[in-house]
Design a protein around this motif. Structure first.
Motif, PDB file in Angstrom:
ATOM      1  N   SER A  51       3.340 -12.829   9.856  1.00 35.81           N
ATOM      2  CA  SER A  51       3.539 -14.075  10.610  1.00 35.81           C
ATOM      3  C   SER A  51       5.014 -14.390  10.844  1.00 35.81           C
ATOM      4  O   SER A  51       5.334 -15.387  11.462  1.00 35.81           O
ATOM      5  N   VAL A  52       5.906 -13.538  10.323  1.00 36.52           N
ATOM      6  CA  VAL A  52       7.346 -13.700  10.561  1.00 36.52           C
ATOM      7  C   VAL A  52       7.813 -12.542  11.436  1.00 36.52           C
ATOM      8  O   VAL A  52       7.159 -11.508  11.506  1.00 36.52           O
ATOM      9  N   ALA A  71      11.037  -9.786  17.823  1.00 37.75           N
ATOM     10  CA  ALA A  71      10.571 -11.154  18.027  1.00 37.75           C
ATOM     11  C   ALA A  71       9.080 -11.090  18.334  1.00 37.75           C
ATOM     12  O   ALA A  71       8.651 -11.193  19.482  1.00 37.75           O
ATOM     13  N   LEU A  72       8.291 -10.857  17.286  1.00 39.09           N
ATOM     14  CA  LEU A  72       6.836 -10.785  17.435  1.00 39.09           C
ATOM     15  C   LEU A  72       6.180 -10.997  16.083  1.00 39.09           C
ATOM     16  O   LEU A  72       6.837 -10.905  15.049  1.00 39.09           O
ATOM     17  N   THR A  73       4.896 -11.286  16.107  1.00 37.26           N
ATOM     18  CA  THR A  73       4.090 -11.360  14.895  1.00 37.26           C
ATOM     19  C   THR A  73       2.935 -10.389  15.063  1.00 37.26           C
ATOM     20  O   THR A  73       2.625  -9.963  16.183  1.00 37.26           O
ATOM     21  N   LEU A  74       2.304 -10.026  13.957  1.00 33.78           N
ATOM     22  CA  LEU A  74       1.215  -9.058  13.982  1.00 33.78           C
ATOM     23  C   LEU A  74      -0.041  -9.640  13.355  1.00 33.78           C
ATOM     24  O   LEU A  74       0.043 -10.290  12.307  1.00 33.78           O
ATOM     25  N   SER A  75      -1.182  -9.378  13.966  1.00 34.53           N
ATOM     26  CA  SER A  75      -2.457  -9.743  13.346  1.00 34.53           C
ATOM     27  C   SER A  75      -2.815  -8.666  12.326  1.00 34.53           C
ATOM     28  O   SER A  75      -2.150  -7.619  12.252  1.00 34.53           O
ATOM     29  N   SER A  76      -3.871  -8.868  11.571  1.00 30.64           N
ATOM     30  CA  SER A  76      -4.258  -7.903  10.538  1.00 30.64           C
ATOM     31  C   SER A  76      -4.737  -6.581  11.136  1.00 30.64           C
ATOM     32  O   SER A  76      -4.805  -5.581  10.432  1.00 30.64           O
ATOM     33  N   SER A  77      -5.047  -6.556  12.429  1.00 29.02           N
ATOM     34  CA  SER A  77      -5.515  -5.318  13.054  1.00 29.02           C
ATOM     35  C   SER A  77      -4.415  -4.600  13.834  1.00 29.02           C
ATOM     36  O   SER A  77      -4.683  -3.618  14.510  1.00 29.02           O
ATOM     37  N   GLU A  78      -3.177  -5.059  13.729  1.00 26.80           N
ATOM     38  CA  GLU A  78      -2.087  -4.467  14.502  1.00 26.80           C
ATOM     39  C   GLU A  78      -1.049  -3.814  13.602  1.00 26.80           C
ATOM     40  O   GLU A  78      -0.873  -4.214  12.457  1.00 26.80           O
ATOM     41  N   GLU A  79      -0.365  -2.806  14.144  1.00 28.82           N
ATOM     42  CA  GLU A  79       0.778  -2.211  13.458  1.00 28.82           C
ATOM     43  C   GLU A  79       1.909  -1.962  14.442  1.00 28.82           C
ATOM     44  O   GLU A  79       1.679  -1.521  15.557  1.00 28.82           O
ATOM     45  N   LYS A 130       4.200 -11.417   2.545  1.00 29.37           N
ATOM     46  CA  LYS A 130       3.834 -10.865   1.247  1.00 29.37           C
ATOM     47  C   LYS A 130       2.762  -9.777   1.357  1.00 29.37           C
ATOM     48  O   LYS A 130       2.817  -8.774   0.656  1.00 29.37           O
ATOM     49  N   ASN A 131       1.798  -9.936   2.259  1.00 26.71           N
ATOM     50  CA  ASN A 131       0.697  -8.980   2.371  1.00 26.71           C
ATOM     51  C   ASN A 131       0.912  -7.913   3.437  1.00 26.71           C
ATOM     52  O   ASN A 131       0.027  -7.105   3.688  1.00 26.71           O
ATOM     53  N   THR A 132       2.067  -7.905   4.055  1.00 25.85           N
ATOM     54  CA  THR A 132       2.374  -6.897   5.058  1.00 25.85           C
ATOM     55  C   THR A 132       2.737  -5.593   4.364  1.00 25.85           C
ATOM     56  O   THR A 132       3.463  -5.589   3.381  1.00 25.85           O
ATOM     57  N   LYS A 133       2.228  -4.484   4.880  1.00 27.45           N
ATOM     58  CA  LYS A 133       2.565  -3.170   4.335  1.00 27.45           C
ATOM     59  C   LYS A 133       3.617  -2.527   5.230  1.00 27.45           C
ATOM     60  O   LYS A 133       3.583  -2.673   6.447  1.00 27.45           O
ATOM     61  N   VAL A 134       4.548  -1.834   4.606  1.00 29.82           N
ATOM     62  CA  VAL A 134       5.578  -1.121   5.358  1.00 29.82           C
ATOM     63  C   VAL A 134       5.623   0.330   4.890  1.00 29.82           C
ATOM     64  O   VAL A 134       5.405   0.613   3.713  1.00 29.82           O
ATOM     65  N   GLU A 135       5.873   1.222   5.836  1.00 32.87           N
ATOM     66  CA  GLU A 135       6.011   2.641   5.537  1.00 32.87           C
ATOM     67  C   GLU A 135       7.220   3.162   6.299  1.00 32.87           C
ATOM     68  O   GLU A 135       7.528   2.678   7.381  1.00 32.87           O
ATOM     69  N   MET A 136       7.875   4.164   5.730  1.00 29.36           N
ATOM     70  CA  MET A 136       9.001   4.779   6.408  1.00 29.36           C
ATOM     71  C   MET A 136       9.003   6.256   6.065  1.00 29.36           C
ATOM     72  O   MET A 136       8.822   6.631   4.905  1.00 29.36           O
ATOM     73  N   THR A 137       9.165   7.078   7.080  1.00 30.56           N
ATOM     74  CA  THR A 137       9.367   8.507   6.861  1.00 30.56           C
ATOM     75  C   THR A 137      10.624   8.902   7.625  1.00 30.56           C
ATOM     76  O   THR A 137      10.989   8.260   8.609  1.00 30.56           O
ATOM     77  N   PHE A 138      11.283   9.926   7.139  1.00 27.07           N
ATOM     78  CA  PHE A 138      12.454  10.444   7.843  1.00 27.07           C
ATOM     79  C   PHE A 138      12.508  11.944   7.642  1.00 27.07           C
ATOM     80  O   PHE A 138      11.839  12.495   6.770  1.00 27.07           O
ATOM     81  N   ARG A 139      13.282  12.587   8.466  1.00 24.40           N
ATOM     82  CA  ARG A 139      13.367  14.039   8.451  1.00 24.40           C
ATOM     83  C   ARG A 139      14.663  14.448   7.767  1.00 24.40           C
ATOM     84  O   ARG A 139      15.746  14.106   8.234  1.00 24.40           O
ATOM     85  N   GLU A 140      14.548  15.177   6.647  1.00 22.87           N
ATOM     86  CA  GLU A 140      15.738  15.759   6.034  1.00 22.87           C
ATOM     87  C   GLU A 140      16.095  17.008   6.823  1.00 22.87           C
ATOM     88  O   GLU A 140      15.232  17.828   7.118  1.00 22.87           O
TER      89      GLU A 140
END
Length: 145
Positions: A51-52, A71-79, A130-140
């Protein structure tokens, strides 16, 4: 006195402060560029609800080296998926059915945008719910001569 975060062999660590909307990842990038480029491309995913306005900054040696935000918010079904891979750079919001919309026009243009990960140790700090999940991948990467 709270213990300071420690660098580890593991490239990802989430903070455990449930009252905060800041999360961080410790990153170790062992790429070797030998002056040919700076930073490894990354793929960052923010899974709703959020929501932030999701933002993140990359710190190295206590200095901000890159940042991005939307500048956007995400619903529980969006990524939100942001790719800094030069051959496929984009910012998109995906729906559950696989459809997506381009949201690069919603980036905060005061920031550096499309974060690449520098060599060595760094910290990626996210501002999300608090309930938002974040993931990050990068290429070595290694330059072979």
């Amino acid at each position: 006195m709270a213990e300071a975060p420690r660098w580890s062999k593991s490239p990802v660590y989430f903070s455990t402060n449930d009252n905060s909307i800041r999360r961080y990842m410790n990153i170790v990038n062992n790429s070797q560029y030998m002056g040919t480029q700076e930073g490894s491309p990354s793929l960052i995913t923010v899974k709703g609800p959020c929501s932030v306005n999701p933002t993140w900054i990359l710190l190295q040696n206590a200095n901000v080296v890159a940042s991005d935000g939307f500048a956007l918010t995400l619903s529980s079904s969006e990524e939100l998926v942001v790719s800094s891979y030069p051959e496929n750079q984009y910012a998109r919001v995906y729906q559950q059915d696989g459809s997506y919309s381009d949201v690069s026009q919603l980036q905060d243009f005061a920031l550096s945008n499309f974060v690449t990960i520098p060599e060595g140790n760094s910290v990626l700090l996210f501002t999300v719910d608090k309930n938002t999940k974040v993931e990050m991948t990068f290429r070595e990467e290694r330059l072979l001569v």
